[in-house]
Design a protein around this motif. Structure first.
Motif, short mmCIF file in Angstrom:
data_model
loop_
_atom_site.label_atom_id
_atom_site.label_comp_id
_atom_site.label_asym_id
_atom_site.label_seq_id
_atom_site.Cartn_x
_atom_site.Cartn_y
_atom_site.Cartn_z
N MET A 106 1.37 -1.36 -0.24
CA MET A 106 -0.64 0.22 0.17
C MET A 106 0.47 1.55 0.15
N GLY A 107 1.92 1.37 -0.66
CA GLY A 107 3.35 2.34 -0.29
C GLY A 107 4.11 2.63 1.17
N GLY A 108 3.20 2.38 1.87
CA GLY A 108 3.87 1.60 3.23
C GLY A 108 4.51 3.31 4.40
N SER A 109 3.92 3.94 3.54
CA SER A 109 3.85 5.41 4.97
C SER A 109 3.82 5.26 6.26
N TRP A 110 4.61 5.95 6.97
CA TRP A 110 3.95 6.29 8.44
C TRP A 110 2.89 5.92 8.69
#
Length: 163
Positions: free
Chosen positions: A59-63
């Motif tokens: 899913m993109g792995g952003s915080w």
């Protein structure tokens, strides 16, 4: 029925009730202990981080994705581990007649409870991580002040409700 035989029946009933209550208490404590062990295993070892990373990397792995999606996954794992104890407790309550729900309605209640718990937990977790990202040195001071304010607000509201 003589007085002594009615006393025996009452004492048998209360003995059975007492045993069921002790069994239910033991079951609740065991479920709580399992939940704590699972949370500790996921939090203190790398299992939780690997699980969150595996789920959130596509899913993109952003915080914020890691916090929200990873938080739901961790909560779901813990709930699935404690679900057998909750079901066993419900079976005991149904046997005794304290619960008249069907298993379907019990499942819906469990799902609703999980949803409410997830929303509240994720909101608090999101704010906590946001604070840590915005104020890396002082986030804990703001979080502690916020927690203290919530405790005072809760205490005040409980006094107003009881008055």
């Amino acid at each position: 029925m003589t007085p002594s035989s009615s006393t025996t029946v009452i004492s048998r009933r209360s003995g059975t009730s007492s045993r069921r209550r002790r069994a239910t208490d033991c079951l609740n404590r065991t479920g709580l202990a399992v939940g704590i062990v699972v949370i500790c295993a996921l939090g203190f070892w790398s299992w939780g981080a690997r699980l969150v990373q595996t789920v959130t990397d596509p899913m993109g792995g952003s915080w914020w994705v890691q916090v929200l999606v990873g938080g739901v996954v961790i909560l779901l794992v813990v709930r699935l581990c404690t679900l057998p104890f909750a079901a066993w407790g419900e079976a005991i309550r149904q046997d005794v007649g304290l619960s008249t729900r069907t298993w379907g309605s019990w499942g819906i209640d469990v799902a609703k409870g999980f949803a409410v718990n997830a929303v509240l937990t994720l909101a608090a977790l999101f704010v906590l991580v946001l604070l840590a990202r915005l104020m890396p040195r002082w986030w804990w001071v703001v979080a502690a002040a916020g927690a203290a304010a919530l405790v005072m607000l809760r205490r005040r509201s409980s006094h107003e409700l009881s008055a």
